[in-house]
Design an enzyme around this catalytic site. Sequence first.
Site, mmCIF file in Angstrom:
data_model
loop_
_atom_site.group_PDB
_atom_site.id
_atom_site.type_symbol
_atom_site.label_atom_id
_atom_site.label_comp_id
_atom_site.label_asym_id
_atom_site.label_seq_id
_atom_site.Cartn_x
_atom_site.Cartn_y
_atom_site.Cartn_z
ATOM 1 N N HIS A 121 0.988 -1.162 0.025
ATOM 2 C CA HIS A 121 -0.043 0.008 -0.039
ATOM 3 C C HIS A 121 0.909 1.112 0.081
ATOM 4 O O HIS A 121 1.761 1.499 0.882
ATOM 5 C CB HIS A 121 -0.955 0.144 1.379
ATOM 6 C CG HIS A 121 -1.993 1.088 1.315
ATOM 7 N ND1 HIS A 121 -3.160 1.028 0.877
ATOM 8 C CD2 HIS A 121 -1.668 2.549 1.762
ATOM 9 C CE1 HIS A 121 -3.808 2.323 0.795
ATOM 10 N NE2 HIS A 121 -2.893 3.181 1.252
ATOM 11 N N CYS A 122 0.853 2.040 -1.443
ATOM 12 C CA CYS A 122 1.647 3.290 -1.285
ATOM 13 C C CYS A 122 0.944 4.361 -0.565
ATOM 14 O O CYS A 122 0.022 4.783 -1.321
ATOM 15 C CB CYS A 122 2.062 3.350 -2.821
ATOM 16 S SG CYS A 122 3.086 4.756 -3.007
ATOM 17 N N PRO A 123 1.520 5.120 0.636
ATOM 18 C CA PRO A 123 0.964 6.286 0.928
ATOM 19 C C PRO A 123 1.223 7.435 -0.010
ATOM 20 O O PRO A 123 0.141 8.514 0.134
ATOM 21 C CB PRO A 123 1.959 6.782 2.212
ATOM 22 C CG PRO A 123 2.966 5.758 2.025
ATOM 23 C CD PRO A 123 2.793 4.513 1.144
#
Length: 430
Positions: free
Chosen positions: A167-169
């Site tokens: 999950h890429c912030p």
Amino acid sequence: MVMARPQRVYEAWKGNNKFLFGGRLIFGPDAKSLILSVSLIVVPVSVFCALVARHLRHHFLAYNAGYAIPLVAVVFMIYVLVLLLITSAQDPGIVPRAAHPPEEEFSYGNALSGGTPGRLQFPRVKEVMVNGMLVKVKYCDTCMIYRPPRCSHCSICNNCVERFDHHCPWVGQCIGQRNYRYFFMFVSSSTLLCIYVFAMSALYIKFLMDEGYPTVWKAFKHSPASLGLLIYCFIALWFVGGLTGFHLYLISTNQTTYENFRYRSDSRPNVYNQGCLNNFLEVFCSKTKPSKHKFRAYAQEELRPPTVSFGRGVEDEPVGGPRSKVEDDLEIGSDLLKISQRRNYEDVDVEMGGRCSNEMEGIANAKLGTGSESYIPAVGSDVRVRHSSWDRRSGNWDMSSDVLTRSASDVIERSVFATEAAHPSQAETH
């Protein structure tokens, strides 16, 4: 009476995603981070075009080539922003949830296999064949499915995602099977944009040193914007450049970030590795699978959860009047008593052991009058899952003692009431 408008899929969505434009765009719950990501791209390019690139035009007078310097920066920036939007605003490969646990996997425990007899259970891990090798897949308690191979549940988005990478912030979205290609293109294009701005800023400092600013320090004092862009791009290159190199390695070995960090210490072979060339072709040349969700479609009502039946089934409207209701209630009551005795509920045995058996025999042999119109509510034949407790570790449904005791007591009270209503004269005599 105005009927309520049926909900669409995105309106009844159980994940933590955010939708825009009527479900056409789907983002992660941290989509606000996109504002920061866009700013980190737009602001440096704007500074470059306004304070550096316009001075370079005079050094490339032939064919007005100097105008191409800011134009290339602007086009490159738009391209990177489009890739960012595509990565962030589409379904990353979310696996549809199930309405209830997989019934085909249910089994009843027995003492020989080490389980509790009569308890509803199913395996928490299954094995599937992938490229000729067995791979374990786990059951997801939230989505109530067995996750496909390479699938994992994202705790931020609260969804199971196929070929989950991370999950890429910065993107505000999960990176999975459907958007990994665009994510890599976004990261690598950002790297090239940083290199371009860094090189053009350094070239401008070189021109300044040739025009009357003999030292680097004097050139930087004349163009502090160039100094700021050089520092910014140098730091950004460590981040996006390192990320590009890392994902090139992952693609060449057909791994995901999640697999690399979790199984790095394991000596297990990579069953998905098809060779460097085929791995790159799989990522960049394969057709993107369609989404398994139609977010704008109308949501269908969920199926009711499975039920656990005790004894034989009892119809909602039995045929035969109050007598058949009483007989069915007695059979269910005796079944519940047997269950409570098997589970060693001593309180139920002490209160109902001797007295209940006599009353139940008397009621079973009683003859009810045919003209009686008294209504005796029926007791359902099944107990819903919501009246039970789920053991997450063992994967078993376990009926609580309160439910069993309360159900048995209600059955006997209703049966006694039915007998008294059918023979009021005998009740007065006693």
